[in-house]
Design a protein around this motif. Structure first.
Motif, short mmCIF file in Angstrom:
data_model
loop_
_atom_site.label_atom_id
_atom_site.label_comp_id
_atom_site.label_asym_id
_atom_site.label_seq_id
_atom_site.Cartn_x
_atom_site.Cartn_y
_atom_site.Cartn_z
N ILE A 336 0.78 -0.83 0.07
CA ILE A 336 -0.31 0.08 0.12
C ILE A 336 0.58 1.89 -0.42
O ILE A 336 0.27 2.69 -0.98
N GLN A 337 1.87 1.29 0.70
CA GLN A 337 2.73 2.35 0.89
C GLN A 337 3.60 2.84 -0.65
O GLN A 337 4.26 3.97 -0.45
N LYS A 338 3.42 1.85 -1.59
CA LYS A 338 4.10 1.49 -2.54
C LYS A 338 3.18 2.78 -3.74
O LYS A 338 3.35 3.24 -4.78
N ILE A 339 1.64 1.65 -3.35
CA ILE A 339 0.29 2.16 -4.36
C ILE A 339 -0.70 3.37 -3.45
O ILE A 339 -1.07 3.84 -4.51
N GLN A 340 -0.25 4.32 -2.42
CA GLN A 340 -1.04 4.99 -1.76
C GLN A 340 -1.11 6.24 -2.55
O GLN A 340 -0.38 6.76 -3.42
N GLY A 341 -1.94 7.00 -2.81
CA GLY A 341 -2.43 7.94 -3.95
C GLY A 341 -2.54 7.56 -5.61
O GLY A 341 -2.37 9.03 -6.07
N GLN A 342 -1.97 6.76 -5.80
CA GLN A 342 -2.27 5.95 -7.53
C GLN A 342 -3.39 5.87 -7.92
O GLN A 342 -4.61 5.17 -6.90
N ARG A 343 -3.59 5.89 -8.81
CA ARG A 343 -4.96 5.53 -10.06
C ARG A 343 -5.10 3.91 -9.49
O ARG A 343 -3.94 3.21 -9.91
N SER A 344 -6.17 3.34 -9.44
CA SER A 344 -6.49 1.45 -9.78
C SER A 344 -5.43 1.29 -10.72
O SER A 344 -5.27 -0.09 -10.75
N GLU A 345 -5.49 1.21 -11.71
CA GLU A 345 -5.06 1.04 -13.30
C GLU A 345 -3.42 0.91 -13.04
O GLU A 345 -2.70 0.39 -13.83
N TYR A 353 2.16 -6.67 -10.86
CA TYR A 353 1.09 -8.29 -10.77
C TYR A 353 0.40 -7.45 -10.43
O TYR A 353 -0.60 -6.28 -10.04
N ALA A 354 -1.32 -7.80 -11.33
CA ALA A 354 -2.21 -7.56 -11.11
C ALA A 354 -2.88 -8.47 -9.74
O ALA A 354 -3.45 -9.12 -10.06
N GLY A 355 -3.11 -6.79 -9.79
CA GLY A 355 -4.45 -7.76 -7.90
C GLY A 355 -5.91 -6.80 -7.79
O GLY A 355 -5.60 -6.69 -8.97
N ALA A 356 -5.98 -6.34 -6.85
CA ALA A 356 -7.50 -6.18 -6.91
C ALA A 356 -7.30 -4.87 -7.23
O ALA A 356 -6.31 -4.01 -7.40
N ASP A 357 -8.63 -4.13 -7.60
CA ASP A 357 -8.70 -3.06 -7.80
C ASP A 357 -9.06 -1.78 -6.81
O ASP A 357 -8.08 -1.00 -6.33
#
Length: 370
Positions: A336-345, A353-357
């Motif tokens: 989550i620290q890597k993807i926070q603030g980012q759009r789901s796509e 890898y393709a995880g949950a949206d």
């Protein structure tokens, strides 16, 4: 009309100078037996195992090391239950011992098993006596309840109780510690909005032999009232006040309940799971979750606190740090620290890898009333 009642008694009310206060115990047992005889379903959450164990082993202070605490609790628990069994048996009231750890409420199947056990005991007319299983709970793994105030609130939520009584060594909630400040003001009735804002200077620790203080009772009140349970704080040495409160008298401090959650799974997420970390959200995410019934997306997360894994429970906070919800996450704290603030796509590009949206799907998210 018969009601479901949870009563929590603290170590300070059960003991005197480290020894069991048998007169106070007898008065409590008589009160609970009368409540049962009128058709009420009664559960007692009792502290005291460690305190009684210390007395039997001639220890002068409560142990701090986890292994010693567990050993002392094992010594004290048998003695405590023997006294309860003798007192209740003299009034022909059957009892049962129920020892819980937080693990029993973390897993959905264990949660349901615990609920079914309580329901069967209550159907049989038994008074379950509940305590944390101190002999196996491990603080380092954050699987303990921390105090029996929290445990009692979770039990009250689990069985959908009508009342939770927190019996302590003061007669009610005050604006400050009345033992130190003679100008402390009594508080008799607290509604949901007031409880959310309540900041009482009461300290966080309990007596020498207990783990709870008034701060833990406020936490318990928040847990229980969010689950639709009415809460009362009252003087433990006068257990007869429970009956007076049930008849409508404004004794002690009472906390008005929120509407009871209808979804059992949401109630389990909100009050049964131990939260392993926190996620701080921006105003748009708060609005989407609280008012639009949406899932939590990575784009709305501004900060991650704590370390947790996929499928752990986390607290969701607004930008001011106020808890608004709890949920089961689809990603670890590191992810989550890597993807926070980012759009789901963008999640597959960032993580590889393709995880949950969603970070927390709305089906795994419980809103807490504020």
């Amino acid at each position: 009309m018969p009601q479901t009642i949870v009563v929590k008694i603290g170590t300070s009310s059960l003991t005197r100078d480290g020894q069991l206060a048998l007169s106070s115990l007898a008065a409590l047992v008589e009160t609970l037996t009368r409540l049962r005889s009128r058709g009420n379903r009664v559960i007692l959450v009792s502290s005291g195992a460690v305190g009684v164990g210390c007395a039997r082993l001639n220890l002068l202070e409560r142990p701090q090391h986890i292994a010693l605490k567990q050993a002392v609790a094992a010594v004290g628990q048998g003695r405590l239950m023997r006294v309860y069994d003798d007192l209740f048996s003299s009034l022909r009231q059957p009892i049962a011992q129920v020892l819980l750890t937080r693990r029993d409420l973390i897993e959905r199947s264990s949660y349901l098993n615990a609920k079914n056990t309580f329901q069967e005991l209550l159907r049989l007319g038994v008074v379950p006596i509940v305590n944390e299983n101190d002999t196996v709970a491990v603080e380092e793994l954050q699987l303990n309840f921390g105090d029996n105030d929290t445990l009692s609130a979770l039990v009250a939520s689990l069985i959908e109780a009508d009342w939770l009584f927190l019996l302590t060594d003061v007669d009610r909630l005050y604006s400050d510690d009345p033992r130190r400040n003679p100008d402390a003001q009594p508080i008799s009735l607290v509604n949901a909005d007031q409880l959310a804002q309540l900041q009482v200077q009461t300290g966080t620790s309990g007596s020498q032999w207990g783990t709870g203080g008034m701060a833990t009772k406020l936490t318990a009140a928040r847990i229980a009232t969010n689950a639709g349970v009415r809460v009362a704080i009252a003087q433990g040495k006068i257990p007869e006040n429970i009956e007076k409160i049930l008849k409508g008298k404004l004794i002690g401090t009472q906390f008005e309940p929120q509407p009871r959650p209808e979804n059992a799974r949401k109630r389990w997420i909100a009050h049964g799971l131990v939260a392993m970390g926190k996620l701080y959200l921006d105003s748009g995410a708060v609005r989407a979750i609280c008012h639009q019934g949406k899932s939590l997306l990575a784009a709305g997360i501004t900060q991650v606190e704590g370390e947790f894994q996929t499928s752990d429970a986390t607290i969701l906070c607004d930008f001011q740090g106020r808890e608004i919800a709890r949920g089961i996450v689809n990603y670890s704290s590191a992810e989550i620290q890597k993807i926070q603030g980012q759009r789901s796509e963008r999640i597959p590009l960032i993580l590889g890898y393709a995880g949950a949206d969603t970070v927390v799907h709305r089906d795994n998210l419980a809103i807490l009333k504020r």
